[in-house]
Design an enzyme around this catalytic site. Structure first.
Site, PDB file in Angstrom:
ATOM      1  N   ASN A   1      30.616  12.674  26.188  1.00 34.95           N
ATOM      2  CA  ASN A   1      30.535  11.681  25.093  1.00 34.95           C
ATOM      3  C   ASN A   1      31.770  11.277  24.611  1.00 34.95           C
ATOM      4  O   ASN A   1      32.741  12.109  24.260  1.00 34.95           O
ATOM      5  CB  ASN A   1      29.377  12.229  24.033  1.00 34.95           C
ATOM      6  N   ILE A   2      32.045  10.066  24.070  1.00 34.95           N
ATOM      7  CA  ILE A   2      33.139   9.608  23.309  1.00 34.95           C
ATOM      8  C   ILE A   2      32.741   8.798  22.004  1.00 34.95           C
ATOM      9  O   ILE A   2      32.000   7.689  22.239  1.00 34.95           O
ATOM     10  CB  ILE A   2      33.712   8.682  24.454  1.00 34.95           C
ATOM     11  N   GLU A   3      33.205   9.433  21.075  1.00 34.84           N
ATOM     12  CA  GLU A   3      32.971   8.788  19.599  1.00 34.84           C
ATOM     13  C   GLU A   3      33.819   8.051  19.094  1.00 34.84           C
ATOM     14  O   GLU A   3      34.812   8.124  19.375  1.00 34.84           O
ATOM     15  CB  GLU A   3      32.344  10.143  18.677  1.00 34.84           C
TER      16      GLU A   3
ATOM     17  N   CYS B   1      27.235   8.273  25.221  1.00 32.25           N
ATOM     18  CA  CYS B   1      26.658   9.367  25.450  1.00 32.25           C
ATOM     19  C   CYS B   1      27.436   9.843  26.714  1.00 32.25           C
ATOM     20  O   CYS B   1      27.561   9.103  27.764  1.00 32.25           O
ATOM     21  CB  CYS B   1      25.156   9.586  25.351  1.00 32.25           C
TER      22      CYS B   1
ATOM     23  N   GLU C   1      25.884  11.193  29.512  1.00 32.61           N
ATOM     24  CA  GLU C   1      25.233  10.636  30.502  1.00 32.61           C
ATOM     25  C   GLU C   1      25.575   9.337  31.026  1.00 32.61           C
ATOM     26  O   GLU C   1      25.710   9.099  32.244  1.00 32.61           O
ATOM     27  CB  GLU C   1      23.601  10.641  30.276  1.00 32.61           C
TER      28      GLU C   1
ATOM     29  N   CYS D   1      19.091  11.182  25.077  1.00 39.56           N
ATOM     30  CA  CYS D   1      18.471  10.137  24.051  1.00 39.56           C
ATOM     31  C   CYS D   1      17.802   9.159  24.630  1.00 39.56           C
ATOM     32  O   CYS D   1      17.793   9.030  25.951  1.00 39.56           O
ATOM     33  CB  CYS D   1      19.940   9.658  23.177  1.00 39.56           C
TER      34      CYS D   1
ATOM     35  N   CYS E   1      19.778   6.725  26.731  1.00 41.72           N
ATOM     36  CA  CYS E   1      20.153   7.340  28.044  1.00 41.72           C
ATOM     37  C   CYS E   1      18.984   7.230  29.115  1.00 41.72           C
ATOM     38  O   CYS E   1      19.067   7.123  30.309  1.00 41.72           O
ATOM     39  CB  CYS E   1      20.958   8.645  27.889  1.00 41.72           C
TER      40      CYS E   1
HETATM   41  N1  THU Z   1      24.997  12.784  22.750  1.00 41.08           N
HETATM   42  C1  THU Z   1      25.037  12.828  24.158  1.00 41.08           C
HETATM   43  O1  THU Z   1      26.331  12.577  24.714  1.00 41.08           O
HETATM   44  N2  THU Z   1      24.142  12.966  25.109  1.00 41.08           N
HETATM   45  C2  THU Z   1      22.846  13.203  24.662  1.00 41.08           C
HETATM   46  O2  THU Z   1      21.856  13.374  25.185  1.00 41.08           O
HETATM   47  C3  THU Z   1      22.645  13.229  23.180  1.00 41.08           C
HETATM   48  C4  THU Z   1      23.552  12.887  22.307  1.00 41.08           C
HETATM   49  C5  THU Z   1      26.118  12.418  22.062  1.00 41.08           C
HETATM   50  C6  THU Z   1      26.470  11.062  21.310  1.00 41.08           C
HETATM   51  C7  THU Z   1      26.994  11.752  20.008  1.00 41.08           C
HETATM   52  O3  THU Z   1      28.382  11.849  20.439  1.00 41.08           O
HETATM   53  C8  THU Z   1      26.654  13.225  19.990  1.00 41.08           C
HETATM   54  O4  THU Z   1      26.329  13.693  21.238  1.00 41.08           O
HETATM   55  C9  THU Z   1      25.695  13.412  18.898  1.00 41.08           C
HETATM   56  O5  THU Z   1      24.479  12.626  18.779  1.00 41.08           O
END
Ligand code: THU
Length: 130
Positions: A42-44, A53, A55, A86, A89
């Site tokens: 995941n990259i915020e 996310c 995935e 989520c 995804c």
């Molecule tokens: N996130 C994912 O990468 N995959 C998931 O299935 C659920 C959420 C990430 C998004 C965000 O960076 C962090 O988790 C919190 O929501």
């Protein structure tokens, strides 16, 4: 089917998680029919909504390398319990990979095997647009 290496790749990808805001590290790895593995984290982004996310990172990497057929996707987080993809995804996996194995892992090394169709029953699909 032995998904050990796929799970390992998801766990490894989690190390690259860029999650300074949530501190929620996620790694994913997708296995192609030709037995190749693509992983992602995941990259915020500071404006939050542009976050991607793990995935989708993994799947988009594979698609952009020309991959079209997929078998399974594994997910790794630091949580004790199982974390599942989520809603966004789920739709992306359904559209681009179809009904594949989804392997959830927990912090205790346990594994839960699901299908895309368990996570997103009765999906809207690309076929609806043809
Ligand atoms: N996130 C994912 O990468 N995959 C998931 O299935 C659920 C959420 C990430 C998004 C965000 O960076 C962090 O988790 C919190 O929501």
């Amino acid at each position: 089917m032995d998904y050990k290496n796929l799970i390992k790749a998801a766990k490894l990808a989690k190390k690259n998680s860029h999650s300074p805001y949530s501190k929620f590290r996620v790694g994913a790895a997708i296995l192609t029919k030709s037995r190749k593995i693509y992983s992602g984290c995941n990259i915020e982004i500071s404006s939050y909504s542009l976050t991607i996310c793990a995935e989708r990172t993994a799947l988009f990497k594979a698609i952009s390398e020309g991959e079209k057929k997929f078998v399974a996707l594994a997910l790794s987080t630091d949580e004790e319990g199982f974390t599942s993809p989520c809603g966004a995804c789920r739709q992306v996996i359904s559209d681009l990979a179809g009904d594949i194995d989804i392997i959830l892992t927990n912090g205790k090394g346990k594994v839960k095997l699901l299908r895309t169709s368990d996570l997103l029953p009765h999906p809207f699909t690309p076929n609806n647009l043809i």
